[in-house]
Design a protein around this motif. Structure first.
Motif, short mmCIF file in Angstrom:
data_model
loop_
_atom_site.label_atom_id
_atom_site.label_comp_id
_atom_site.label_asym_id
_atom_site.label_seq_id
_atom_site.Cartn_x
_atom_site.Cartn_y
_atom_site.Cartn_z
N ARG A 1 -4.15 -2.26 0.81
CA ARG A 1 -3.21 -3.26 0.29
C ARG A 1 -3.82 -4.00 -0.91
NH1 ARG A 1 2.05 -3.66 1.34
NH2 ARG A 1 1.92 -5.91 1.42
N ASP A 2 -5.10 -4.32 -0.83
CA ASP A 2 -5.75 -4.97 -1.99
C ASP A 2 -5.89 -3.98 -3.15
OD1 ASP A 2 -5.97 -7.48 -0.89
OD2 ASP A 2 -8.08 -7.27 -0.33
N LEU A 3 -6.20 -2.73 -2.84
CA LEU A 3 -6.35 -1.72 -3.88
C LEU A 3 -5.04 -1.54 -4.66
CD1 LEU A 3 -8.25 0.52 -5.07
CD2 LEU A 3 -7.11 2.08 -3.47
N CYS A 4 -3.94 -1.59 -3.95
CA CYS A 4 -2.64 -1.35 -4.59
C CYS A 4 -1.96 -2.63 -5.07
CB CYS A 4 -1.74 -0.56 -3.64
SG CYS A 4 -2.30 1.15 -3.47
N GLY A 5 -2.70 -3.72 -5.15
CA GLY A 5 -2.22 -4.92 -5.80
C GLY A 5 -1.41 -5.87 -4.92
N ALA A 6 -1.32 -5.63 -3.64
CA ALA A 6 -0.57 -6.54 -2.77
C ALA A 6 -1.33 -7.84 -2.55
CB ALA A 6 -0.26 -5.88 -1.43
N SER A 7 -2.61 -7.79 -2.71
CA SER A 7 -3.49 -8.97 -2.57
C SER A 7 -3.33 -9.69 -1.24
CB SER A 7 -3.25 -9.96 -3.72
OG SER A 7 -3.51 -9.34 -4.95
N ASP A 8 -3.03 -8.94 -0.18
CA ASP A 8 -2.92 -9.56 1.14
C ASP A 8 -3.90 -8.94 2.14
OD1 ASP A 8 -1.71 -7.12 1.47
OD2 ASP A 8 0.15 -7.90 2.33
N GLY A 9 -4.96 -8.33 1.62
CA GLY A 9 -5.98 -7.76 2.51
C GLY A 9 -6.60 -8.79 3.41
N SER A 10 -6.68 -10.03 2.91
CA SER A 10 -7.27 -11.09 3.73
C SER A 10 -6.41 -11.38 4.96
CB SER A 10 -7.46 -12.36 2.91
OG SER A 10 -6.21 -12.83 2.43
N TYR B 1 -9.89 6.74 -1.54
CA TYR B 1 -9.08 6.18 -2.62
C TYR B 1 -9.89 5.19 -3.46
CZ TYR B 1 -5.11 8.16 -0.16
OH TYR B 1 -4.25 9.03 0.45
N ARG B 2 -9.99 5.50 -4.76
CA ARG B 2 -10.68 4.61 -5.70
C ARG B 2 -9.67 3.82 -6.53
NH1 ARG B 2 -15.89 4.46 -4.02
NH2 ARG B 2 -16.62 6.57 -3.63
N THR B 3 -8.48 4.38 -6.68
CA THR B 3 -7.39 3.70 -7.40
C THR B 3 -6.12 3.88 -6.60
OG1 THR B 3 -6.84 5.70 -8.66
CG2 THR B 3 -8.40 4.18 -9.69
N CYS B 4 -5.17 3.04 -6.84
CA CYS B 4 -3.90 3.14 -6.15
C CYS B 4 -3.10 4.29 -6.76
CB CYS B 4 -3.12 1.83 -6.28
SG CYS B 4 -1.62 1.83 -5.28
N THR B 5 -2.61 5.15 -5.91
CA THR B 5 -1.82 6.31 -6.33
C THR B 5 -0.50 6.29 -5.56
OG1 THR B 5 -2.71 7.73 -4.60
CG2 THR B 5 -3.94 7.65 -6.68
N PRO B 6 0.45 7.09 -5.97
CA PRO B 6 1.69 7.19 -5.20
C PRO B 6 1.42 7.63 -3.75
CG PRO B 6 2.03 8.14 -7.37
CD PRO B 6 0.56 7.83 -7.24
N VAL B 7 0.45 8.48 -3.57
CA VAL B 7 0.10 8.90 -2.21
C VAL B 7 -0.45 7.72 -1.42
CG1 VAL B 7 -1.40 10.41 -0.85
CG2 VAL B 7 -0.30 11.30 -2.90
N ALA B 8 -1.26 6.89 -2.04
CA ALA B 8 -1.79 5.70 -1.35
C ALA B 8 -0.65 4.78 -0.93
CB ALA B 8 -2.78 4.96 -2.25
N ASP B 9 0.37 4.64 -1.79
CA ASP B 9 1.54 3.83 -1.41
C ASP B 9 2.24 4.42 -0.19
OD1 ASP B 9 1.39 1.73 -3.27
OD2 ASP B 9 2.37 2.95 -4.83
#
Length: 143
Positions: A65-74, A112-120
């Motif tokens: 979630r943090d990797l893909c920009g949701a910023s709610d990993g905490s 996963y090092r970057t957010c990808t469509p598969v990661a989503d």
């Protein structure tokens, strides 16, 4: 005179046997205290597999979630802390649950090092799985 000779012979015999007698007559060496038996382990709860999987998925979501920009990993870390507080009653239970969380986090960090469509898509699948696991544990084993 005979008595003095017998005394000298007796004394010589005792001196010759002294080390052997001393070895046999020495007090037994103190044995180290046996370690107390560990307390009996409680059997794992019947929902153990689901709980470990839930902890692993929460760890994966904390990373993804943090990797893909949701910023709610905490928030996922906070949920894991609550899980540890409620079910990690012993050190071994806490270690087991924390290990599952860390494994989920680490496995996806390796993949996963970057957010990808598969990661989503993985995030969507994991969110659905957490909802299913939580409902299953609460429905089958909750009070």
């Amino acid at each position: 005179m005979m008595r003095a000779t017998f005394g000298a012979v007796g004394l010589a015999a005792l001196l010759a046997l002294g080390p052997a007698l001393a070895a046999g007559a020495s007090p037994p060496k103190p044995q180290p205290a046996a370690a107390p038996a560990p307390p009996p382990q409680e059997p794992p709860p019947p929902y153990e597999p689901q709980l470990l999987r839930l902890a692993e998925v929460v760890g994966a979501l904390a990373y993804l979630r943090d990797l893909c920009g949701a910023s709610d990993g905490s928030e996922f870390r906070s949920k894991m802390e609550k899980l540890l507080a409620s079910d990690g009653v012993t050190d071994s239970r806490r270690d087991l649950l924390a290990g599952a969380y860390n494994r989920g986090f680490r496995d996806y960090a390796t993949t996963y090092r970057t957010c990808t469509p598969v990661a989503d898509k993985v995030i969507a699948r994991l969110l659905a799985e957490t909802a299913h696991l939580a409902a299953e544990v609460a429905g089958r084993f909750g009070s």
